[in-house]
Scaffold this motif. Sequence first.
Motif, PDB file in Angstrom:
ATOM      1  N   VAL A  63      11.086 -14.168 -25.842  1.00 25.29           N
ATOM      2  CA  VAL A  63      11.118 -13.283 -24.727  1.00 25.29           C
ATOM      3  C   VAL A  63      11.168 -11.518 -25.125  1.00 25.29           C
ATOM      4  CG1 VAL A  63      13.409 -11.979 -22.101  1.00 25.29           C
ATOM      5  CG2 VAL A  63      12.452 -14.290 -22.211  1.00 25.29           C
ATOM      6  N   LYS A  64      12.153 -12.131 -26.348  1.00 22.97           N
ATOM      7  CA  LYS A  64      12.207 -10.902 -27.520  1.00 22.97           C
ATOM      8  C   LYS A  64      10.697 -10.074 -27.673  1.00 22.97           C
ATOM      9  CE  LYS A  64      14.707  -9.104 -31.267  1.00 22.97           C
ATOM     10  NZ  LYS A  64      14.730 -10.737 -32.207  1.00 22.97           N
ATOM     11  N   ASP A  65       9.758 -11.777 -28.372  1.00 23.58           N
ATOM     12  CA  ASP A  65       8.677 -11.198 -29.102  1.00 23.58           C
ATOM     13  C   ASP A  65       7.664 -10.707 -28.088  1.00 23.58           C
ATOM     14  OD1 ASP A  65       8.926 -13.962 -31.261  1.00 23.58           O
ATOM     15  OD2 ASP A  65       9.811 -12.383 -31.419  1.00 23.58           O
ATOM     16  N   LEU A  66       8.004 -11.146 -27.175  1.00 28.44           N
ATOM     17  CA  LEU A  66       7.056 -10.492 -25.363  1.00 28.44           C
ATOM     18  C   LEU A  66       7.025  -9.535 -25.525  1.00 28.44           C
ATOM     19  CD1 LEU A  66       7.161 -13.772 -23.885  1.00 28.44           C
ATOM     20  CD2 LEU A  66       4.930 -12.258 -24.340  1.00 28.44           C
ATOM     21  N   PHE A  67       8.219  -9.066 -25.478  1.00 29.24           N
ATOM     22  CA  PHE A  67       9.057  -7.891 -24.955  1.00 29.24           C
ATOM     23  C   PHE A  67       8.429  -6.229 -26.397  1.00 29.24           C
ATOM     24  CE2 PHE A  67      11.816  -4.075 -25.705  1.00 29.24           C
ATOM     25  CZ  PHE A  67      11.587  -3.206 -24.287  1.00 29.24           C
ATOM     26  N   MET A  68       8.335  -7.297 -27.389  1.00 30.96           N
ATOM     27  CA  MET A  68       7.900  -6.279 -28.525  1.00 30.96           C
ATOM     28  C   MET A  68       6.719  -6.044 -28.660  1.00 30.96           C
ATOM     29  SD  MET A  68      10.686  -5.479 -30.515  1.00 30.96           S
ATOM     30  CE  MET A  68      10.200  -4.793 -31.874  1.00 30.96           C
ATOM     31  N   MET A  69       5.602  -7.342 -27.995  1.00 28.81           N
ATOM     32  CA  MET A  69       4.549  -7.383 -27.845  1.00 28.81           C
ATOM     33  C   MET A  69       3.938  -6.468 -26.563  1.00 28.81           C
ATOM     34  SD  MET A  69       2.965 -10.887 -29.033  1.00 28.81           S
ATOM     35  CE  MET A  69       4.182 -11.823 -29.377  1.00 28.81           C
ATOM     36  N   GLY A  70       4.788  -5.611 -26.190  1.00 23.54           N
ATOM     37  CA  GLY A  70       4.165  -5.184 -24.838  1.00 23.54           C
ATOM     38  C   GLY A  70       4.213  -5.815 -23.384  1.00 23.54           C
ATOM     39  N   VAL A  71       5.113  -6.729 -23.402  1.00 27.28           N
ATOM     40  CA  VAL A  71       5.180  -7.205 -21.864  1.00 27.28           C
ATOM     41  C   VAL A  71       6.427  -8.378 -22.170  1.00 27.28           C
ATOM     42  CG1 VAL A  71       3.807 -10.140 -21.542  1.00 27.28           C
ATOM     43  CG2 VAL A  71       2.851  -8.736 -23.097  1.00 27.28           C
ATOM     44  N   PRO A  72       7.009  -7.407 -20.913  1.00 28.31           N
ATOM     45  CA  PRO A  72       8.178  -7.415 -20.763  1.00 28.31           C
ATOM     46  C   PRO A  72       8.349  -8.427 -19.694  1.00 28.31           C
ATOM     47  CG  PRO A  72       7.524  -5.710 -19.649  1.00 28.31           C
ATOM     48  CD  PRO A  72       7.048  -6.534 -20.142  1.00 28.31           C
ATOM     49  N   THR A  73       8.649  -9.836 -20.257  1.00 25.85           N
ATOM     50  CA  THR A  73       9.264 -10.830 -19.047  1.00 25.85           C
ATOM     51  C   THR A  73      10.983 -11.349 -18.375  1.00 25.85           C
ATOM     52  OG1 THR A  73       9.029 -12.122 -21.168  1.00 25.85           O
ATOM     53  CG2 THR A  73       7.226 -11.887 -19.543  1.00 25.85           C
ATOM     54  N   ASN A  74      11.278 -12.950 -18.462  1.00 27.82           N
ATOM     55  CA  ASN A  74      12.413 -13.554 -18.387  1.00 27.82           C
ATOM     56  C   ASN A  74      12.143 -14.881 -18.414  1.00 27.82           C
ATOM     57  OD1 ASN A  74      12.263 -14.623 -16.038  1.00 27.82           O
ATOM     58  ND2 ASN A  74      12.141 -13.249 -15.331  1.00 27.82           N
ATOM     59  N   GLN A  75      12.202 -15.616 -19.201  1.00 31.67           N
ATOM     60  CA  GLN A  75      12.566 -17.762 -19.183  1.00 31.67           C
ATOM     61  C   GLN A  75      11.988 -17.786 -17.595  1.00 31.67           C
ATOM     62  OE1 GLN A  75      16.089 -19.022 -21.064  1.00 31.67           O
ATOM     63  NE2 GLN A  75      15.857 -17.466 -22.195  1.00 31.67           N
ATOM     64  N   ASN A  76      12.093 -17.375 -16.829  1.00 30.91           N
ATOM     65  CA  ASN A  76      11.786 -18.421 -16.092  1.00 30.91           C
ATOM     66  C   ASN A  76       9.709 -17.569 -15.376  1.00 30.91           C
ATOM     67  OD1 ASN A  76      14.040 -20.084 -15.229  1.00 30.91           O
ATOM     68  ND2 ASN A  76      15.045 -18.152 -14.434  1.00 30.91           N
ATOM     69  N   GLN A  77       9.716 -16.570 -16.039  1.00 24.58           N
ATOM     70  CA  GLN A  77       8.795 -15.954 -15.398  1.00 24.58           C
ATOM     71  C   GLN A  77       6.895 -16.692 -15.925  1.00 24.58           C
ATOM     72  OE1 GLN A  77       8.772 -11.544 -15.649  1.00 24.58           O
ATOM     73  NE2 GLN A  77       6.569 -11.695 -15.881  1.00 24.58           N
ATOM     74  N   SER A  78       6.880 -16.770 -15.224  1.00 25.95           N
ATOM     75  CA  SER A  78       5.131 -18.076 -15.380  1.00 25.95           C
ATOM     76  C   SER A  78       4.760 -16.707 -16.571  1.00 25.95           C
ATOM     77  CB  SER A  78       4.079 -17.934 -14.191  1.00 25.95           C
ATOM     78  OG  SER A  78       4.826 -18.751 -13.655  1.00 25.95           O
ATOM     79  N   LEU A  79       3.741 -17.494 -17.698  1.00 27.03           N
ATOM     80  CA  LEU A  79       2.179 -16.336 -18.509  1.00 27.03           C
ATOM     81  C   LEU A  79       1.370 -16.980 -17.458  1.00 27.03           C
ATOM     82  CD1 LEU A  79       4.680 -17.014 -21.717  1.00 27.03           C
ATOM     83  CD2 LEU A  79       4.281 -15.088 -20.448  1.00 27.03           C
ATOM     84  N   GLY A  80       0.484 -15.898 -17.695  1.00 26.65           N
ATOM     85  CA  GLY A  80      -1.424 -16.608 -17.922  1.00 26.65           C
ATOM     86  C   GLY A  80      -1.647 -16.346 -19.221  1.00 26.65           C
ATOM     87  N   SER A  81      -3.067 -17.182 -19.402  1.00 28.05           N
ATOM     88  CA  SER A  81      -3.457 -18.040 -20.495  1.00 28.05           C
ATOM     89  C   SER A  81      -3.851 -16.836 -21.215  1.00 28.05           C
ATOM     90  CB  SER A  81      -4.901 -18.847 -20.214  1.00 28.05           C
ATOM     91  OG  SER A  81      -5.392 -17.242 -19.208  1.00 28.05           O
ATOM     92  N   ASP A  82      -3.919 -15.624 -20.859  1.00 30.77           N
ATOM     93  CA  ASP A  82      -4.113 -14.430 -22.329  1.00 30.77           C
ATOM     94  C   ASP A  82      -3.437 -13.496 -22.610  1.00 30.77           C
ATOM     95  OD1 ASP A  82      -7.168 -14.116 -20.400  1.00 30.77           O
ATOM     96  OD2 ASP A  82      -6.047 -11.630 -20.035  1.00 30.77           O
ATOM     97  N   GLU A  83      -1.829 -13.737 -21.404  1.00 25.86           N
ATOM     98  CA  GLU A  83      -0.543 -13.770 -22.463  1.00 25.86           C
ATOM     99  C   GLU A  83      -0.201 -15.325 -23.523  1.00 25.86           C
ATOM    100  OE1 GLU A  83       1.699 -11.884 -18.901  1.00 25.86           O
ATOM    101  OE2 GLU A  83       0.533 -13.577 -18.417  1.00 25.86           O
ATOM    102  N   VAL A  84      -0.290 -16.498 -22.773  1.00 27.29           N
ATOM    103  CA  VAL A  84      -0.215 -17.186 -23.514  1.00 27.29           C
ATOM    104  C   VAL A  84      -0.559 -17.279 -24.471  1.00 27.29           C
ATOM    105  CG1 VAL A  84      -0.600 -19.464 -24.142  1.00 27.29           C
ATOM    106  CG2 VAL A  84       0.473 -19.304 -22.595  1.00 27.29           C
TER     107      VAL A  84
END
Length: 372
Positions: free
Chosen positions: A21-42
């Motif tokens: 979650v923290k790393d994603l936030f640093m990449m400009g993708v705010p999420t939480n643990q239950n959120q689904s990710l799209g293939s681009d984000e993955v």
Amino acid sequence: KEGITVAELAKKLHREPAKLVKDLFMMGVPTNQNQSLGSDEVEIILAEYGVEAEQEVVVDPSDFDHYFEEAEASQDGLVSRPPVVTIMGHVDHGKTTLLDYLRKANVTEGEAGGITQHIGAYQVKSDDRLVTFLDTPGHAAFTTMRARGADVTDIVVIVVAADDGVMPQTVEAINHAKAAEVPIIVAVNKIDKPTANPQRVMQELSEYGLISEDWGGDTIFVEISAKFGQNVDELLEMILLVADVEEYQASSDRLALGSVIEARLDSSKGPIATLLVQHGTLHTGDSLVVGDTHGRVRVMADDSGRRIKTAGPSTPVEITGLQASPEAGDRFVVFEDEKTARAIGEERASRAQERRRQVTHHVTLDNLFETL
Ligand code: GTP
Ligand code: MG
């Protein structure tokens, strides 16, 4: 939204979800643990972590290795199968005599006149249990077969004549068996002879690491007379004892896989191949690729020449219906339909032709060097 949640992805990547979650936030993708990710984000995450997305494994259908590897690894529908035993030893030490005795003593009733045709593999029944014996024409054949991928032997019986002792081809046989990493049973033969000296054989073999249980080792020794049949039953018992320990198994309900024991060209029947079924069940009518040739099982016979329709694991059979004669040690694979078998057979044939062409080219170059 479809996809994978942050928590699931973290688990797959062996990372803490909070860290992801923290790393994603640093990449400009705010999420939480239950959120689904799209293939681009993955994909971004995978790139960031230096993890390569799992690539689809492209299987070459003409490469037989993976059919065998898959069958060996599979736990599906396993049934116990007879052990496959190869008999080896020095010239004149009594291999053929032993095989003949085993066969004659076990020829099924009603088969008066015995078996006339020679075939390279056959089964013997002892206490309702089968043992498959391979009559390899020589040690070189054994090695050639192994080199070609046909690792068919479960147990090696080394025959040593008690009046002659360990000879060069005995040592060769020991080395082949050791390289194949299969259990070795020593048959000390010709003990009926007055000049027989089994103790000397045991002494000599101990130098090659084959030490009998009586001497504190773990190699099974049986003293036999192949000519008179003395202790041959005991030898069979020992083979079955090893089989009990090793628990040889194979699946009987898959498309058959196996190896060529020998093949010949009959002027009227065409190519005739002796096959050993290793996995699955072979049926008449099956479409198969054998080495670099293909065909359909037209007629199938067991080791005494009787026609059969099906053959399970460890069964040696003779078949007709191939386009060309394969070679000992070639492997065979059955396919669902004739079309696939033909396509794969033709592909393998053209690859084999290409290899031969390259070899010829090589030889030409060598010859060129020699003349320089
Ligand atoms: P190659 O195929 O040439 O390597 O020989 P082999 O190991 O198959 O030996 P084979 O069975 O042909 O036997 C060689 C000779 O030994 C034959 O004359 C047999 O009759 C004889 N022989 C084999 N076993 C015994 C035995 O237990 N006792 C006696 N007295 N003679 C035996
Ligand atoms: Mg022989």
